[in-house]
Design a protein around this motif. Sequence first.
Motif, PDB file in Angstrom:
ATOM      1  N   ASP A  76       0.829  -1.194   0.000  1.00 45.42           N
ATOM      2  CA  ASP A  76       0.000   0.000   0.000  1.00 45.42           C
ATOM      3  C   ASP A  76       0.873   1.258   0.000  1.00 45.42           C
ATOM      4  O   ASP A  76       0.619   2.209  -0.742  1.00 45.42           O
ATOM      5  CB  ASP A  76      -0.923  -0.019   1.222  1.00 45.42           C
ATOM      6  N   ALA A  77       1.939   1.256   0.814  1.00 44.55           N
ATOM      7  CA  ALA A  77       2.849   2.404   0.863  1.00 44.55           C
ATOM      8  C   ALA A  77       3.555   2.590  -0.479  1.00 44.55           C
ATOM      9  O   ALA A  77       3.704   3.721  -0.957  1.00 44.55           O
ATOM     10  CB  ALA A  77       3.868   2.212   1.982  1.00 44.55           C
ATOM     11  N   GLU A  81       3.402   5.843  -2.955  1.00 42.78           N
ATOM     12  CA  GLU A  81       4.597   6.537  -3.428  1.00 42.78           C
ATOM     13  C   GLU A  81       4.602   6.624  -4.956  1.00 42.78           C
ATOM     14  O   GLU A  81       4.909   7.665  -5.521  1.00 42.78           O
ATOM     15  CB  GLU A  81       5.854   5.822  -2.951  1.00 42.78           C
ATOM     16  N   GLY A  82       4.278   5.520  -5.606  1.00 42.68           N
ATOM     17  CA  GLY A  82       4.262   5.495  -7.064  1.00 42.68           C
ATOM     18  C   GLY A  82       3.220   6.416  -7.646  1.00 42.68           C
ATOM     19  O   GLY A  82       3.450   7.114  -8.633  1.00 42.68           O
ATOM     20  N   VAL A  83       2.061   6.450  -7.019  1.00 47.16           N
ATOM     21  CA  VAL A  83       0.982   7.317  -7.487  1.00 47.16           C
ATOM     22  C   VAL A  83       1.390   8.777  -7.323  1.00 47.16           C
ATOM     23  O   VAL A  83       1.188   9.603  -8.212  1.00 47.16           O
ATOM     24  CB  VAL A  83      -0.330   7.000  -6.725  1.00 47.16           C
ATOM     25  N   ALA A  84       2.007   9.088  -6.188  1.00 42.41           N
ATOM     26  CA  ALA A  84       2.435  10.465  -5.947  1.00 42.41           C
ATOM     27  C   ALA A  84       3.539  10.862  -6.923  1.00 42.41           C
ATOM     28  O   ALA A  84       3.545  11.976  -7.447  1.00 42.41           O
ATOM     29  CB  ALA A  84       2.908  10.625  -4.505  1.00 42.41           C
ATOM     30  N   ALA A  86       4.023   9.761  -9.887  1.00 43.88           N
ATOM     31  CA  ALA A  86       3.480   9.860 -11.239  1.00 43.88           C
ATOM     32  C   ALA A  86       2.616  11.109 -11.405  1.00 43.88           C
ATOM     33  O   ALA A  86       2.152  11.401 -12.503  1.00 43.88           O
ATOM     34  CB  ALA A  86       2.667   8.622 -11.575  1.00 43.88           C
ATOM     35  N   GLY A  87       2.382  11.817 -10.317  1.00 39.42           N
ATOM     36  CA  GLY A  87       1.551  13.011 -10.402  1.00 39.42           C
ATOM     37  C   GLY A  87       0.078  12.687 -10.481  1.00 39.42           C
ATOM     38  O   GLY A  87      -0.737  13.529 -10.829  1.00 39.42           O
ATOM     39  N   ALA A  88      -0.266  11.479 -10.138  1.00 38.75           N
ATOM     40  CA  ALA A  88      -1.669  11.068 -10.167  1.00 38.75           C
ATOM     41  C   ALA A  88      -2.352  11.553  -8.889  1.00 38.75           C
ATOM     42  O   ALA A  88      -1.688  11.905  -7.919  1.00 38.75           O
ATOM     43  CB  ALA A  88      -1.760   9.556 -10.278  1.00 38.75           C
ATOM     44  N   PRO A  89      -3.664  11.577  -8.883  1.00 40.23           N
ATOM     45  CA  PRO A  89      -4.360  11.992  -7.668  1.00 40.23           C
ATOM     46  C   PRO A  89      -4.046  11.040  -6.517  1.00 40.23           C
ATOM     47  O   PRO A  89      -3.773   9.868  -6.732  1.00 40.23           O
ATOM     48  CB  PRO A  89      -5.834  11.934  -8.034  1.00 40.23           C
ATOM     49  N   SER A  90      -4.069  11.541  -5.286  1.00 43.75           N
ATOM     50  CA  SER A  90      -3.781  10.702  -4.140  1.00 43.75           C
ATOM     51  C   SER A  90      -4.924   9.709  -3.935  1.00 43.75           C
ATOM     52  O   SER A  90      -6.045   9.924  -4.371  1.00 43.75           O
ATOM     53  CB  SER A  90      -3.574  11.549  -2.891  1.00 43.75           C
ATOM     54  N   VAL A  91      -4.591   8.622  -3.244  1.00 49.64           N
ATOM     55  CA  VAL A  91      -5.573   7.576  -2.997  1.00 49.64           C
ATOM     56  C   VAL A  91      -5.706   7.354  -1.506  1.00 49.64           C
ATOM     57  O   VAL A  91      -4.822   7.679  -0.727  1.00 49.64           O
ATOM     58  CB  VAL A  91      -5.174   6.250  -3.692  1.00 49.64           C
ATOM     59  N   GLU A  92      -6.831   6.796  -1.123  1.00 49.36           N
ATOM     60  CA  GLU A  92      -7.063   6.411   0.270  1.00 49.36           C
ATOM     61  C   GLU A  92      -7.846   5.110   0.271  1.00 49.36           C
ATOM     62  O   GLU A  92      -8.443   4.725  -0.725  1.00 49.36           O
ATOM     63  CB  GLU A  92      -7.811   7.505   1.020  1.00 49.36           C
ATOM     64  N   ARG A  93      -7.830   4.425   1.413  1.00 49.75           N
ATOM     65  CA  ARG A  93      -8.526   3.151   1.531  1.00 49.75           C
ATOM     66  C   ARG A  93      -9.973   3.416   1.929  1.00 49.75           C
ATOM     67  O   ARG A  93     -10.249   4.129   2.883  1.00 49.75           O
ATOM     68  CB  ARG A  93      -7.835   2.268   2.555  1.00 49.75           C
ATOM     69  N   ASP A  94     -10.906   2.821   1.188  1.00 50.19           N
ATOM     70  CA  ASP A  94     -12.333   2.948   1.479  1.00 50.19           C
ATOM     71  C   ASP A  94     -12.628   2.178   2.760  1.00 50.19           C
ATOM     72  O   ASP A  94     -12.286   1.004   2.879  1.00 50.19           O
ATOM     73  CB  ASP A  94     -13.153   2.384   0.313  1.00 50.19           C
ATOM     74  N   SER A  95     -13.259   2.824   3.735  1.00 44.20           N
ATOM     75  CA  SER A  95     -13.517   2.183   5.026  1.00 44.20           C
ATOM     76  C   SER A  95     -14.521   1.048   4.925  1.00 44.20           C
ATOM     77  O   SER A  95     -14.489   0.120   5.718  1.00 44.20           O
ATOM     78  CB  SER A  95     -14.002   3.217   6.038  1.00 44.20           C
ATOM     79  N   GLU A  96     -15.407   1.071   3.951  1.00 40.93           N
ATOM     80  CA  GLU A  96     -16.419   0.021   3.810  1.00 40.93           C
ATOM     81  C   GLU A  96     -15.888  -1.199   3.073  1.00 40.93           C
ATOM     82  O   GLU A  96     -16.092  -2.324   3.503  1.00 40.93           O
ATOM     83  CB  GLU A  96     -17.646   0.563   3.086  1.00 40.93           C
ATOM     84  N   THR A  97     -15.205  -0.966   1.948  1.00 38.33           N
ATOM     85  CA  THR A  97     -14.756  -2.088   1.125  1.00 38.33           C
ATOM     86  C   THR A  97     -13.307  -2.466   1.341  1.00 38.33           C
ATOM     87  O   THR A  97     -12.904  -3.568   1.007  1.00 38.33           O
ATOM     88  CB  THR A  97     -14.943  -1.773  -0.372  1.00 38.33           C
ATOM     89  N   GLY A  98     -12.498  -1.538   1.882  1.00 42.93           N
ATOM     90  CA  GLY A  98     -11.087  -1.805   2.067  1.00 42.93           C
ATOM     91  C   GLY A  98     -10.268  -1.619   0.805  1.00 42.93           C
ATOM     92  O   GLY A  98      -9.070  -1.836   0.791  1.00 42.93           O
ATOM     93  N   ARG A  99     -10.902  -1.203  -0.274  1.00 41.83           N
ATOM     94  CA  ARG A  99     -10.203  -1.002  -1.544  1.00 41.83           C
ATOM     95  C   ARG A  99      -9.685   0.424  -1.649  1.00 41.83           C
ATOM     96  O   ARG A  99     -10.173   1.320  -0.982  1.00 41.83           O
ATOM     97  CB  ARG A  99     -11.131  -1.287  -2.711  1.00 41.83           C
TER      98      ARG A  99
END
Length: 123
Positions: A76-77, A81-84, A86-99
């Motif tokens: 996940d870390a 890091e890779g997403v950041a 690449a300049g892509a939008p940041s991501v977070e974990r959905d509390s309901e699905t865990g995705r």
Amino acid sequence: MSLSSAHPRTRERFLALYELTQTQKSASLIARGSERHAQTLMRWVHRYNEGGAEALVFRRTGGRPPFCPEYEQALDALVREGVAAAGAPSVERDSETGRLKAASEPEPCRVRPRQDVISRSML
């Protein structure tokens, strides 16, 4: 024991046997309703008759081990890091699905489409 069981396969087995004993349905109808083969349901009946409730408890018999939580956190870390990077939008974990999901709405594209390019569908 069936509804409080930790593993869904154990619950499925107990619920199928409960339905078999409490309704007038055949093993074939119950198996079809639970998307299992009738022989599978009969195997569960024989296991229960021979070994009692403990015989129906799911036991992992092999295959690839489940994904370790420490590895999942490390991966996940790395993804973050890779997403950041690449300049892509940041991501977070959905509390309901865990995705993983986008932390915010993506910004609209600021690059105007080229007018001099003709798409193949226009030809």
